[in-house]
Design a protein around this motif. Structure first.
Motif, PDB file in Angstrom:
ATOM      1  N   PHE A  13     -24.323 -14.883 -11.967  1.00  0.00           N
ATOM      2  CA  PHE A  13     -25.696 -15.197 -12.344  1.00  0.00           C
ATOM      3  C   PHE A  13     -25.723 -16.095 -13.581  1.00  0.00           C
ATOM      4  CE2 PHE A  13     -29.491 -14.189 -14.869  1.00  0.00           C
ATOM      5  CZ  PHE A  13     -30.465 -14.609 -13.983  1.00  0.00           C
ATOM      6  N   ALA A  14     -24.907 -15.767 -14.599  1.00  0.00           N
ATOM      7  CA  ALA A  14     -24.899 -16.551 -15.837  1.00  0.00           C
ATOM      8  C   ALA A  14     -24.380 -17.971 -15.590  1.00  0.00           C
ATOM      9  CB  ALA A  14     -24.042 -15.851 -16.890  1.00  0.00           C
ATOM     10  N   VAL A  15     -23.329 -18.113 -14.794  1.00  0.00           N
ATOM     11  CA  VAL A  15     -22.793 -19.446 -14.496  1.00  0.00           C
ATOM     12  C   VAL A  15     -23.801 -20.257 -13.680  1.00  0.00           C
ATOM     13  CG1 VAL A  15     -21.003 -20.699 -13.222  1.00  0.00           C
ATOM     14  CG2 VAL A  15     -20.382 -18.812 -14.718  1.00  0.00           C
ATOM     15  N   GLY A  16     -24.454 -19.606 -12.718  1.00  0.00           N
ATOM     16  CA  GLY A  16     -25.468 -20.299 -11.924  1.00  0.00           C
ATOM     17  C   GLY A  16     -26.633 -20.767 -12.775  1.00  0.00           C
ATOM     18  N   TYR A  17     -27.101 -19.914 -13.664  1.00  0.00           N
ATOM     19  CA  TYR A  17     -28.210 -20.292 -14.553  1.00  0.00           C
ATOM     20  C   TYR A  17     -27.792 -21.429 -15.477  1.00  0.00           C
ATOM     21  CZ  TYR A  17     -32.131 -19.765 -17.751  1.00  0.00           C
ATOM     22  OH  TYR A  17     -33.238 -19.996 -18.530  1.00  0.00           O
ATOM     23  N   TRP A  18     -26.567 -21.373 -15.969  1.00  0.00           N
ATOM     24  CA  TRP A  18     -26.040 -22.412 -16.854  1.00  0.00           C
ATOM     25  C   TRP A  18     -25.931 -23.746 -16.119  1.00  0.00           C
ATOM     26  CZ3 TRP A  18     -20.608 -24.115 -17.248  1.00  0.00           C
ATOM     27  CH2 TRP A  18     -20.353 -24.885 -18.377  1.00  0.00           C
ATOM     28  N   LEU A  19     -25.471 -23.725 -14.868  1.00  0.00           N
ATOM     29  CA  LEU A  19     -25.353 -24.956 -14.082  1.00  0.00           C
ATOM     30  C   LEU A  19     -26.721 -25.549 -13.746  1.00  0.00           C
ATOM     31  CD1 LEU A  19     -22.453 -24.011 -11.648  1.00  0.00           C
ATOM     32  CD2 LEU A  19     -22.377 -25.642 -13.540  1.00  0.00           C
ATOM     33  N   GLY A  62     -26.354 -22.950 -23.442  1.00  0.00           N
ATOM     34  CA  GLY A  62     -25.108 -23.508 -23.925  1.00  0.00           C
ATOM     35  C   GLY A  62     -23.938 -22.803 -23.275  1.00  0.00           C
ATOM     36  N   ILE A  63     -22.766 -23.027 -23.834  1.00  0.00           N
ATOM     37  CA  ILE A  63     -21.538 -22.455 -23.282  1.00  0.00           C
ATOM     38  C   ILE A  63     -21.514 -20.936 -23.464  1.00  0.00           C
ATOM     39  CG2 ILE A  63     -20.162 -22.745 -25.381  1.00  0.00           C
ATOM     40  CD1 ILE A  63     -18.935 -23.388 -21.820  1.00  0.00           C
ATOM     41  N   GLU A  64     -22.383 -20.412 -24.354  1.00  0.00           N
ATOM     42  CA  GLU A  64     -22.405 -18.966 -24.570  1.00  0.00           C
ATOM     43  C   GLU A  64     -22.889 -18.208 -23.341  1.00  0.00           C
ATOM     44  OE1 GLU A  64     -24.123 -21.140 -26.386  1.00  0.00           O
ATOM     45  OE2 GLU A  64     -23.974 -20.729 -28.512  1.00  0.00           O
ATOM     46  N   THR A  65     -23.720 -18.831 -22.530  1.00  0.00           N
ATOM     47  CA  THR A  65     -24.313 -18.152 -21.377  1.00  0.00           C
ATOM     48  C   THR A  65     -23.252 -17.671 -20.386  1.00  0.00           C
ATOM     49  OG1 THR A  65     -26.307 -19.455 -21.671  1.00  0.00           O
ATOM     50  CG2 THR A  65     -26.040 -18.356 -19.565  1.00  0.00           C
ATOM     51  N   PRO A  66     -22.332 -18.527 -19.906  1.00  0.00           N
ATOM     52  CA  PRO A  66     -21.306 -17.986 -19.000  1.00  0.00           C
ATOM     53  C   PRO A  66     -20.329 -17.044 -19.707  1.00  0.00           C
ATOM     54  CG  PRO A  66     -20.999 -20.347 -19.286  1.00  0.00           C
ATOM     55  CD  PRO A  66     -22.259 -19.988 -19.971  1.00  0.00           C
ATOM     56  N   LEU A  67     -20.127 -17.231 -21.007  1.00  0.00           N
ATOM     57  CA  LEU A  67     -19.235 -16.322 -21.735  1.00  0.00           C
ATOM     58  C   LEU A  67     -19.843 -14.927 -21.843  1.00  0.00           C
ATOM     59  CD1 LEU A  67     -17.876 -18.628 -24.580  1.00  0.00           C
ATOM     60  CD2 LEU A  67     -16.742 -17.925 -22.477  1.00  0.00           C
ATOM     61  N   ILE A  68     -21.153 -14.847 -22.051  1.00  0.00           N
ATOM     62  CA  ILE A  68     -21.819 -13.551 -22.090  1.00  0.00           C
ATOM     63  C   ILE A  68     -21.785 -12.906 -20.710  1.00  0.00           C
ATOM     64  CG2 ILE A  68     -24.077 -12.441 -22.365  1.00  0.00           C
ATOM     65  CD1 ILE A  68     -24.547 -14.347 -24.720  1.00  0.00           C
ATOM     66  N   GLY A  69     -21.959 -13.702 -19.660  1.00  0.00           N
ATOM     67  CA  GLY A  69     -21.844 -13.170 -18.302  1.00  0.00           C
ATOM     68  C   GLY A  69     -20.455 -12.624 -18.024  1.00  0.00           C
ATOM     69  N   LEU A  70     -19.426 -13.331 -18.490  1.00  0.00           N
ATOM     70  CA  LEU A  70     -18.053 -12.846 -18.331  1.00  0.00           C
ATOM     71  C   LEU A  70     -17.838 -11.554 -19.110  1.00  0.00           C
ATOM     72  CD1 LEU A  70     -15.197 -13.366 -17.230  1.00  0.00           C
ATOM     73  CD2 LEU A  70     -14.742 -14.648 -19.333  1.00  0.00           C
ATOM     74  N   LEU A  71     -18.357 -11.485 -20.315  1.00  0.00           N
ATOM     75  CA  LEU A  71     -18.241 -10.277 -21.124  1.00  0.00           C
ATOM     76  C   LEU A  71     -18.918  -9.088 -20.433  1.00  0.00           C
ATOM     77  CD1 LEU A  71     -17.407  -9.001 -23.877  1.00  0.00           C
ATOM     78  CD2 LEU A  71     -19.722  -9.558 -24.633  1.00  0.00           C
ATOM     79  N   LEU A  72     -20.111  -9.301 -19.892  1.00  0.00           N
ATOM     80  CA  LEU A  72     -20.800  -8.222 -19.174  1.00  0.00           C
ATOM     81  C   LEU A  72     -20.013  -7.777 -17.947  1.00  0.00           C
ATOM     82  CD1 LEU A  72     -24.520  -9.357 -19.396  1.00  0.00           C
ATOM     83  CD2 LEU A  72     -23.457  -7.416 -20.533  1.00  0.00           C
ATOM     84  N   SER A  73     -19.399  -8.718 -17.247  1.00  0.00           N
ATOM     85  CA  SER A  73     -18.589  -8.357 -16.087  1.00  0.00           C
ATOM     86  C   SER A  73     -17.364  -7.547 -16.489  1.00  0.00           C
ATOM     87  CB  SER A  73     -18.152  -9.615 -15.334  1.00  0.00           C
ATOM     88  OG  SER A  73     -19.253 -10.239 -14.744  1.00  0.00           O
ATOM     89  N   VAL A  74     -16.724  -7.923 -17.583  1.00  0.00           N
ATOM     90  CA  VAL A  74     -15.545  -7.180 -18.058  1.00  0.00           C
ATOM     91  C   VAL A  74     -15.954  -5.777 -18.496  1.00  0.00           C
ATOM     92  CG1 VAL A  74     -13.815  -7.091 -19.898  1.00  0.00           C
ATOM     93  CG2 VAL A  74     -14.210  -9.216 -18.666  1.00  0.00           C
TER      94      VAL A  74
END
Length: 87
Positions: A13-19, A62-74
């Protein structure tokens, strides 16, 4: 397979929103700069132009959006692992 999709859904979701928002490798922004060339004298651009800068209030991912999504997934993965081990 569905467990992995559930765990990775915040990241997707975060990567899609970022793209969709433009995939910028900068930090989050709350304003967008729009540059426009305007002739110094109306209808005579050959005499020179000026650059008009307009700022629009808008959130840009910004680049924080997919990083936060990755953090939530982990975090979700770790939570699932601890739930499985506690049973």
């Amino acid at each position: 397979m569905s467990k992995f999709l559930l765990i990775l859904s915040p990241f997707f979701f975060a990567v899609g929103y970022w793209l969709v928002d433009g995939a910028r490798f900068s930090f989050w922004a709350t304003k967008i700069e729009i540059r426009e060339e305007i002739p110094v004298i109306d209808n005579m651009p050959e005499l020179g132009t000026q650059i008009k800068v307009t700022w629009i209030d808008q959130f840009v991912c910004g680049i924080e959006t997919p990083l936060i999504g990755l953090l939530l997934s982990v975090v979700t993965l770790i939570f699932k692992i601890f739930l499985k081990r506690s049973l």
